[in-house]
Design a protein around this motif. Structure first.
Motif, PDB file in Angstrom:
ATOM      1  N   TYR A  74       0.827  -1.209   0.000  1.00 20.37           N
ATOM      2  CA  TYR A  74       0.000   0.000   0.000  1.00 20.37           C
ATOM      3  C   TYR A  74       0.862   1.260   0.000  1.00 20.37           C
ATOM      4  N   GLU A  75       2.008   1.227   0.679  1.00 22.37           N
ATOM      5  CA  GLU A  75       2.926   2.369   0.642  1.00 22.37           C
ATOM      6  C   GLU A  75       3.452   2.589  -0.776  1.00 22.37           C
ATOM      7  N   HIS A  76       3.803   1.492  -1.446  1.00 18.86           N
ATOM      8  CA  HIS A  76       4.267   1.594  -2.827  1.00 18.86           C
ATOM      9  C   HIS A  76       3.154   2.131  -3.721  1.00 18.86           C
ATOM     10  N   LEU A  77       1.942   1.657  -3.516  1.00 21.38           N
ATOM     11  CA  LEU A  77       0.789   2.148  -4.274  1.00 21.38           C
ATOM     12  C   LEU A  77       0.631   3.653  -4.106  1.00 21.38           C
ATOM     13  N   TRP A  78       0.752   4.145  -2.878  1.00 22.88           N
ATOM     14  CA  TRP A  78       0.627   5.580  -2.610  1.00 22.88           C
ATOM     15  C   TRP A  78       1.651   6.360  -3.423  1.00 22.88           C
ATOM     16  N   ARG A  79       2.879   5.883  -3.456  1.00 19.70           N
ATOM     17  CA  ARG A  79       3.921   6.576  -4.215  1.00 19.70           C
ATOM     18  C   ARG A  79       3.597   6.601  -5.708  1.00 19.70           C
ATOM     19  N   LEU A  80       3.057   5.510  -6.203  1.00 24.67           N
ATOM     20  CA  LEU A  80       2.733   5.438  -7.625  1.00 24.67           C
ATOM     21  C   LEU A  80       1.543   6.320  -7.993  1.00 24.67           C
ATOM     22  N   LEU A  81       0.606   6.491  -7.057  1.00 22.02           N
ATOM     23  CA  LEU A  81      -0.573   7.320  -7.316  1.00 22.02           C
ATOM     24  C   LEU A  81      -0.322   8.801  -7.054  1.00 22.02           C
ATOM     25  N   ALA A  82       0.772   9.125  -6.376  1.00 22.41           N
ATOM     26  CA  ALA A  82       1.045  10.514  -6.008  1.00 22.41           C
ATOM     27  C   ALA A  82       1.043  11.470  -7.206  1.00 22.41           C
ATOM     28  N   PRO A  83       1.556  11.071  -8.384  1.00 21.86           N
ATOM     29  CA  PRO A  83       1.538  12.000  -9.525  1.00 21.86           C
ATOM     30  C   PRO A  83       0.160  12.223 -10.144  1.00 21.86           C
ATOM     31  N   LEU A  84      -0.843  11.440  -9.751  1.00 23.86           N
ATOM     32  CA  LEU A  84      -2.171  11.578 -10.340  1.00 23.86           C
ATOM     33  C   LEU A  84      -2.766  12.937  -9.967  1.00 23.86           C
ATOM     34  N   LYS A  85      -3.199  13.685 -10.968  1.00 26.22           N
ATOM     35  CA  LYS A  85      -3.683  15.051 -10.765  1.00 26.22           C
ATOM     36  C   LYS A  85      -5.197  15.117 -10.647  1.00 26.22           C
ATOM     37  N   ILE A  86      -5.812  13.992 -10.389  1.00 24.11           N
ATOM     38  CA  ILE A  86      -7.274  13.880 -10.312  1.00 24.11           C
ATOM     39  C   ILE A  86      -7.621  13.235  -8.978  1.00 24.11           C
ATOM     40  N   PRO A  87      -8.660  13.707  -8.277  1.00 19.66           N
ATOM     41  CA  PRO A  87      -9.071  13.024  -7.048  1.00 19.66           C
ATOM     42  C   PRO A  87      -9.414  11.562  -7.328  1.00 19.66           C
ATOM     43  N   PHE A  88      -9.117  10.683  -6.371  1.00 17.06           N
ATOM     44  CA  PHE A  88      -9.406   9.268  -6.588  1.00 17.06           C
ATOM     45  C   PHE A  88      -9.914   8.633  -5.301  1.00 17.06           C
ATOM     46  N   ILE A  89     -10.746   7.625  -5.465  1.00 19.33           N
ATOM     47  CA  ILE A  89     -11.239   6.805  -4.369  1.00 19.33           C
ATOM     48  C   ILE A  89     -11.227   5.355  -4.845  1.00 19.33           C
ATOM     49  N   GLY A  90     -11.305   4.421  -3.905  1.00 24.38           N
ATOM     50  CA  GLY A  90     -11.248   3.020  -4.287  1.00 24.38           C
ATOM     51  C   GLY A  90     -12.034   2.129  -3.352  1.00 24.38           C
ATOM     52  N   VAL A  91     -12.261   0.925  -3.819  1.00 22.61           N
ATOM     53  CA  VAL A  91     -12.988  -0.083  -3.059  1.00 22.61           C
ATOM     54  C   VAL A  91     -12.159  -1.363  -3.092  1.00 22.61           C
ATOM     55  N   PRO A  92     -12.170  -2.155  -2.035  1.00 22.00           N
ATOM     56  CA  PRO A  92     -11.307  -3.341  -2.032  1.00 22.00           C
ATOM     57  C   PRO A  92     -11.786  -4.451  -2.956  1.00 22.00           C
ATOM     58  N   GLY A  93     -10.795  -5.223  -3.425  1.00 23.87           N
ATOM     59  CA  GLY A  93     -11.071  -6.467  -4.131  1.00 23.87           C
ATOM     60  C   GLY A  93     -10.605  -7.633  -3.282  1.00 23.87           C
ATOM     61  N   ASN A  94     -10.616  -8.815  -3.860  1.00 24.49           N
ATOM     62  CA  ASN A  94     -10.248  -9.999  -3.074  1.00 24.49           C
ATOM     63  C   ASN A  94      -8.765 -10.028  -2.715  1.00 24.49           C
ATOM     64  N   HIS A  95      -7.913  -9.270  -3.416  1.00 20.96           N
ATOM     65  CA  HIS A  95      -6.490  -9.220  -3.090  1.00 20.96           C
ATOM     66  C   HIS A  95      -6.160  -8.154  -2.044  1.00 20.96           C
ATOM     67  N   ASP A  96      -7.147  -7.384  -1.628  1.00 21.09           N
ATOM     68  CA  ASP A  96      -6.914  -6.317  -0.658  1.00 21.09           C
ATOM     69  C   ASP A  96      -7.200  -6.783   0.763  1.00 21.09           C
ATOM     70  N   ALA A  97      -6.945  -5.897   1.722  1.00 26.23           N
ATOM     71  CA  ALA A  97      -7.280  -6.127   3.126  1.00 26.23           C
ATOM     72  C   ALA A  97      -7.915  -4.857   3.664  1.00 26.23           C
ATOM     73  N   ARG A  98      -9.083  -4.985   4.250  1.00 23.21           N
ATOM     74  CA  ARG A  98      -9.837  -3.801   4.677  1.00 23.21           C
ATOM     75  C   ARG A  98      -9.051  -2.941   5.667  1.00 23.21           C
ATOM     76  N   ASP A  99      -8.494  -3.552   6.703  1.00 25.17           N
ATOM     77  CA  ASP A  99      -7.809  -2.767   7.729  1.00 25.17           C
ATOM     78  C   ASP A  99      -6.600  -2.034   7.146  1.00 25.17           C
ATOM     79  N   MET A 100      -5.828  -2.719   6.307  1.00 28.38           N
ATOM     80  CA  MET A 100      -4.676  -2.078   5.690  1.00 28.38           C
ATOM     81  C   MET A 100      -5.105  -0.952   4.757  1.00 28.38           C
ATOM     82  N   MET A 101      -6.181  -1.178   4.030  1.00 28.02           N
ATOM     83  CA  MET A 101      -6.649  -0.173   3.088  1.00 28.02           C
ATOM     84  C   MET A 101      -7.208   1.045   3.816  1.00 28.02           C
ATOM     85  N   ARG A 102      -7.941   0.802   4.899  1.00 25.43           N
ATOM     86  CA  ARG A 102      -8.464   1.915   5.697  1.00 25.43           C
ATOM     87  C   ARG A 102      -7.315   2.733   6.285  1.00 25.43           C
TER      88      ARG A 102
END
Length: 279
Positions: free
Chosen positions: A65-93
Motif C-alpha cells: 500500500y505504501e508503494h501504491l501511494w507513491r505510484l498514485l502521487a503524480p495523479l492530478k485527479i481526485p481518486f477513491i477506491g474499493v477493495p477487491g479480493n487481493h486487498d485487506a480492509r484494515d490495511m486499506m483503511r
C-alpha cells in the motif's frame, strides 16, 4: 452549446507488489500503473474523479500500500477506491484514512457527489476468499443511499461482477449474492450503470435492467477461454481503462462508457485537408 459532461474514470485491478517484484513472475504492475496515471493526466477534458474498483495491491502488505501511494502521487485527479479480493480492509483503511467511509468498521462502502452524479462504491470483499458478497450492512446502506433521491443518476462500482462472463474459473468467484443487489437496483431506477472489475477484461451486459460493465486492467488480461480449454491463464494484451461520461440533456441525461487504451499510438490525424475536402 452542449452542457459540460461529468467524467468518471474507472481503473481496476492494479495488483501492486513490493518494489521490484513482478506479478506471476511476468508482469511489472508498477510500470503499468505509472503508464496509466500518465494517460489519465493527459486526458482533455480531465476526469472529475478516478474510481479504483478493487485489487489495488496483490498480497496484501502495508508495504504494497505504501508503494501504491507513491505510484498514485503524480495523479492530478481526485481518486477513491474499493477493495477487491487481493486487498485487506484494515490495511486499506489505514492507507487511505481520508476517504469518507460509510461505516466506522467493516465494509469500506463510500458515496461521493460529483456534479449531478452520485458515485457509489460497494465493498464486496470476503476475507480470505476469491469470490465476493455484499454484507447486510452494505445492502441496507445502499438501499437507504439510493432512496435519498429519485432524480439524481447513480453509478455503482464494486469489484466482483454480479453476472457470469463465460470464463468459468472467474465466474465461480463472482458476486455470490447478486440477487440481493439486483433487487435493490430494480427498486431504484436512478441507477444508470453497475461497473465491476476482477476479470481484467472489457465486458458489457445488462444487470437488473441497467447497463453493466467490467473494466479492463492496466497490466494483464484474464485469458478469454470460453470453452475451458486451458488452465486458468492470463495474457499480456493492450491495457486500457474506462471513462464513464454523463451528458446532461433535455431527456434527463445519458451515460456513455468509452474504453481508453493506454500507450503511445499514431495520431490523431485529420480527416479533412485545408480546403475542407476529405483526404
Amino acid at each position: 452549446m452542449m452542457s459540460k459532461p461529468t467524467i468518471i474514470a474507472q481503473i481496476s485491478d492494479l495488483h501492486i507488489k513490493a518494489p521490484g517484484k513482478l506479478a506471476y513472475n511476468k508482469v511489472d504492475t508498477a510500470k503499468a500503473l505509472e503508464r496509466c496515471v500518465a494517460e489519465l493526466n493527459a486526458l482533455e477534458p480531465r476526469p472529475d474523479l478516478v474510481v479504483i474498483s478493487g485489487d489495488l495491491v496483490d498480497t496484501p502488505t502495508p508495504g504494497e500500500y505504501e508503494h501504491l501511494w507513491r505510484l498514485l502521487a503524480p495523479l492530478k485527479i481526485p481518486f477513491i477506491g474499493v477493495p477487491g479480493n487481493h486487498d485487506a480492509r484494515d490495511m486499506m483503511r489505514a492507507a487511505f484514512p481520508d476517504w469518507a467511509y460509510a461505516h466506522a468498521s467493516g465494509p469500506l462502502d463510500q458515496a461521493r457527489t460529483v456534479g449531478p452524479l452520485d458515485v457509489i462504491l460497494l465493498d464486496s470483499h470476503v476475507p480470505g476468499k476469491p469470490y465476493g458478497t455484499l454484507e447486510t450492512a452494505t445492502l441496507d446502506w445502499l438501499d437507504a443511499t439510493l432512496g435519498s433521491s429519485k432524480e439524481r443518476p447513480a453509478l455503482l462500482f464494486l469489484h466482483h461482477p454480479p453476472f457470469r462472463t463465460g470464463i468459468t474459473h472467474m465466474d465461480v468467484q463472482n458476486l455470490h449474492n447478486a440477487a440481493d443487489l439486483a433487487a435493490i437496483v430494480r427498486k431504484h431506477p436512478r441507477v444508470r450503470i453497475v461497473a465491476a472489475g476482477h476479470v481484467h477484461r472489457a465486458t458489457l451486459t445488462t444487470f437488473a435492467g441497467t447497463a453493466a460493465t467490467i473494466c479492463p486492467a492496466p497490466n494483464h488480461a484474464v485469458d478469454l477461454d470460453l470453452a475451458e480449454i486451458r488452465p486458468p491463464s492470463f495474457r499480456v494484451e493492450p491495457p486500457a481503462f474506462h471513462l464513464h461520461v454523463w451528458f446532461p440533456d433535455g431527456e434527463g441525461g445519458h451515460l456513455i462508457t468509452h474504453q481508453v487504451p493506454i500507450g503511445e499510438f499514431d495520431g490523431p490525424h485529420p480527416f479533412f485537408g485545408a480546403d475542407g475536402k476529405l483526404l
